[in-house]
Design an enzyme around this catalytic site. Structure first.
Site, short mmCIF file in Angstrom:
data_model
loop_
_atom_site.label_atom_id
_atom_site.label_comp_id
_atom_site.label_asym_id
_atom_site.label_seq_id
_atom_site.Cartn_x
_atom_site.Cartn_y
_atom_site.Cartn_z
N GLY A 27 0.73 -1.33 -0.17
CA GLY A 27 -0.06 0.08 -0.23
C GLY A 27 0.91 1.36 0.06
N GLY A 32 -0.84 3.06 6.22
CA GLY A 32 -1.27 2.56 7.71
C GLY A 32 -0.60 0.83 7.95
CB SER A 34 3.61 0.33 10.70
OG SER A 34 4.39 0.47 9.64
CD GLN A 87 13.89 2.24 -4.25
OE1 GLN A 87 13.31 3.34 -4.00
NE2 GLN A 87 13.64 1.10 -3.98
CD GLU A 112 5.62 -1.86 7.07
OE1 GLU A 112 6.00 -2.42 8.39
OE2 GLU A 112 5.36 -0.96 7.11
CG ASP A 118 11.48 -2.93 -2.50
OD1 ASP A 118 10.52 -2.21 -1.97
OD2 ASP A 118 12.28 -3.72 -2.23
NE ARG A 176 4.77 8.43 8.16
CZ ARG A 176 4.60 7.32 7.29
NH1 ARG A 176 4.21 6.04 7.74
NH2 ARG A 176 5.21 7.31 6.24
CD GLU A 181 7.55 9.37 4.83
OE1 GLU A 181 7.82 8.14 4.54
OE2 GLU A 181 6.58 9.74 5.61
CG PHE A 226 -7.01 -0.87 13.24
CD1 PHE A 226 -8.09 -1.36 12.65
CD2 PHE A 226 -6.32 -0.49 12.27
CE1 PHE A 226 -8.67 -1.63 11.45
CE2 PHE A 226 -6.53 -0.53 10.80
CZ PHE A 226 -7.78 -1.13 10.47
#
Ligand code: TTP
Length: 243
Positions: A27, A32, A34, A87, A112, A118, A176, A181, A226
């Site tokens: 995703g 989400g 993790s 990468q 994950e 990739d 977050r 990022e 959750f």
């Protein structure tokens, strides 16, 4: 099938050992993954005893060697210079992590991401953006298939695709605040979203992809908490268990 001699001297058929299954959770950035792994797989009774979790080694990308290089940050700061380096390191850390988790005894391994996202999502994106030049993508491709073929543990039995719109992922990413990022734009998330879709739904997009492995799609568009919504958590866990 192995023959075995029982105590009474008769021979019986020993059942073949059950293969351990590996599913990779995929995703967009911040969708989400993790939280899904921690909350759904670790905390629901349906899955707790079944599942071993292999989180993505982001921490390793942020802290390399005795000098604590942050290769994730180097990539976002100077993508043209560091996309290949990053990468390549992502791939190597996945191989190390797969090896570390290969001796587990639980029947289901949830990892994950995968080397396939990739390649089909991130490497495609950085190549198209010209952050990886023709020589670098050729080098990447020259080792990718041979290395993956020699390490069967890298090939999952299924994908679990957590699907949400790029806008939702963008909102979660801003919330977050992972410092590396800060340069990630909504347009980049849209591009990554399209690449997930054309990779995991190849026939709809006319792109026939590189793998035909089943995918379970979980809608992650509504904001589900959750930690509080036990019913939603169990419903997602049931879908994974039945997959
Ligand atoms: P993600 O693998 O998307 O992990 P995440 O922590 O965002 O997942 P979630 O919030 O759903 O739990 O990406 C981690 C960072 O690494 C992100 O900034 C994107 C970057 N990345 C690449 O640039 N190339 C890659 O091949 C991978 C796997 C990640």
């Amino acid at each position: 099938v192995d023959e075995e001699i029982k105590e009474d001297g008769s021979s019986g058929v020993k059942p073949a050992p059950k293969k351990r299954l590996t599913f990779c959770v995929e995703g967009n950035i911040s969708v989400g993954k993790s939280t899904f792994l921690e909350r759904i797989a670790n905390e629901t009774l349906e899955l707790q005893d079944l599942v071993e979790i292999v989180p993505e080694p982001v921490g390793k990308w942020q802290d390399v060697g005795p000098d604590h290089f942050n290769v994730l940050n180097a990539f976002y700061t100077e993508p043209q210079r560091y996309a290949y380096t990053f990468q390549n390191y992502v791939f190597v850390t996945r191989v190390m992590q797969e090896k570390e988790s290969s001796g587990g005894i639980k029947p289901l391994r949830l990892m994950e991401r995968s080397v396939f996202s990739d390649r089909m999502v991130f490497v495609r994106a950085v190549h198209e953006a010209k952050y990886m030049n023709e020589m670098e993508i050729s080098i990447y491709d020259s080792w990718f298939d041979p290395v993956v073929s020699s390490l069967p543990g890298l090939v999952p039995d299924g994908f679990i695709y957590l699907r949400a719109t790029p806008d939702t992922c963008h909102k979660r990413m801003l919330l977050r605040k992972r410092s590396e990022e800060s340069k990630v734009t909504l347009d980049y998330l849209r591009d990554l979203h399209e690449k997930h879709e054309s990779w995991l739904f190849p026939f709809e997009s006319g792109n026939h992809g590189i793998l035909s492995v089943p995918a379970l799609v979980l809608d992650c568009e509504p904001n589900i908490d959750f930690s509080r919504d036990v019913e939603a958590k169990q419903q997602y866990a049931r879908q994974v268990a039945n997959f």
